[in-house]
Scaffold this active site. Structure first.
Site, mmCIF file in Angstrom:
data_model
loop_
_atom_site.group_PDB
_atom_site.id
_atom_site.type_symbol
_atom_site.label_atom_id
_atom_site.label_comp_id
_atom_site.label_asym_id
_atom_site.label_seq_id
_atom_site.Cartn_x
_atom_site.Cartn_y
_atom_site.Cartn_z
ATOM 1 N N ASP A 297 4.730 -0.079 -7.088
ATOM 2 C CA ASP A 297 3.781 -0.556 -8.066
ATOM 3 C C ASP A 297 2.776 0.377 -7.084
ATOM 4 O O ASP A 297 1.400 0.288 -7.715
ATOM 5 C CB ASP A 297 3.272 -1.914 -7.674
ATOM 6 C CG ASP A 297 2.268 -2.416 -8.696
ATOM 7 O OD1 ASP A 297 2.261 -1.789 -9.719
ATOM 8 O OD2 ASP A 297 1.320 -2.856 -8.043
ATOM 9 N N HIS B 80 -0.061 0.586 -10.042
ATOM 10 C CA HIS B 80 -0.709 -0.541 -9.068
ATOM 11 C C HIS B 80 -1.404 -1.524 -10.166
ATOM 12 O O HIS B 80 -2.364 -2.116 -9.894
ATOM 13 C CB HIS B 80 -1.904 0.010 -8.352
ATOM 14 C CG HIS B 80 -2.059 -0.438 -7.021
ATOM 15 N ND1 HIS B 80 -2.737 0.408 -5.830
ATOM 16 C CD2 HIS B 80 -1.788 -1.564 -6.614
ATOM 17 C CE1 HIS B 80 -2.935 -0.461 -4.906
ATOM 18 N NE2 HIS B 80 -2.226 -1.684 -5.098
ATOM 19 N N ARG C 180 0.738 -1.014 -0.015
ATOM 20 C CA ARG C 180 0.164 0.103 -0.037
ATOM 21 C C ARG C 180 1.011 1.243 -0.165
ATOM 22 O O ARG C 180 1.803 1.312 0.632
ATOM 23 C CB ARG C 180 -0.965 0.132 1.174
ATOM 24 C CG ARG C 180 -1.852 -1.063 1.179
ATOM 25 C CD ARG C 180 -3.026 -0.763 0.075
ATOM 26 N NE ARG C 180 -4.011 -1.930 -0.034
ATOM 27 C CZ ARG C 180 -3.827 -3.007 -0.906
ATOM 28 N NH1 ARG C 180 -3.111 -3.321 -1.682
ATOM 29 N NH2 ARG C 180 -5.045 -3.622 -0.849
ATOM 30 N N GLU D 53 -1.731 8.509 -5.450
ATOM 31 C CA GLU D 53 -1.898 7.761 -6.594
ATOM 32 C C GLU D 53 -3.241 7.928 -7.200
ATOM 33 O O GLU D 53 -3.777 7.799 -8.214
ATOM 34 C CB GLU D 53 -1.558 6.267 -6.548
ATOM 35 C CG GLU D 53 -2.459 5.619 -5.538
ATOM 36 C CD GLU D 53 -2.036 3.847 -5.183
ATOM 37 O OE1 GLU D 53 -1.216 3.860 -6.136
ATOM 38 O OE2 GLU D 53 -2.867 3.400 -4.556
#
Length: 202
Positions: free
Chosen positions: A125, A169, A101, A130
């Site tokens: 990622d 992600h 996360r 985000e």
């Protein structure tokens, strides 16, 4: 320099969190000939016996690891688990991987560590802010929240570093994974309507 990489055989893989995903990462590290050390609130004795995983305190893992891979949920206790103080413990050649996360990592601290040469690289990622990048509705709001915008700009600054990779992600996004998600969803619905819920989340 340039496209030259580095061998991982003989290097130390440090895992923060060793649930199902972390355990798979431990097996991969072992298969590539890495020494695997891990921090988890519930050490897995079976992983130690079968794959030689050495459990240690968080700070010890950070100090020893050549590759640090995060596999923890986002909770108040894991907010900025990787922060300025802890980044000063790592080797200057260490690589930081985050597929857990975004808010587990202090984005500004990582950006500073990369810029100052105190961190060898980062592959993220998921990252703070985000939602600003991936949710169009966020940008349509009359009032934009300052904190996510600031976090997004910090992430953008990391993206410009030649020692960092940011992905959207997207580590899960394979045809096979999507098939498994659909199958699991159908099985969950079937189990629920038959009175035997499965994969429940408290």
């Amino acid at each position: 320099a340039g496209l030259m990489g580095t061998d991982i055989k003989g290097k130390t893989l440090g895992l923060i969190g060793i649930g199902r995903i972390g355990a798979h990462m431990a097996k991969l590290g072992w298969a590539f000939g890495m020494k695997v050390i891990a921090y988890d609130l519930r050490p897995d004795k079976a992983l130690s016996e079968k794959f030689g995983v050495i459990f240690a305190e968080l700070d010890d893992v950070l100090q020893q690891a050549d590759v640090i891979s995060l596999h923890v949920p986002y909770l108040p206790s894991t907010h900025h688990l990787i922060n300025e103080e802890r980044l000063r413990m790592v080797k200057p050649t260490a690589m930081l991987l985050n597929t857990s996360r975004g808010k587990v990592v202090d984005t500004k601290a990582v950006s500073t560590a990369l810029r100052e040469g105190r961190l060898g690289g980062a592959a993220l990622d998921t990252f703070e802010g985000e939602e600003v990048w991936i949710e169009e509705e966020f940008l349509k709001r009359d009032e934009l929240a300052a904190i996510p915008l600031r976090e997004a700009m910090e992430s953008f600054s990391i993206m410009r570093s030649e020692h960092a990779i940011l992905t959207p992600h997207n580590a899960f996004n394979t045809r096979e994974a999507m098939d498994r998600i659909l199958i699991t969803t159908a099985e969950n619905l079937k189990a629920f309507f038959s009175g035997n819920p499965q994969n429940t989340v408290a």
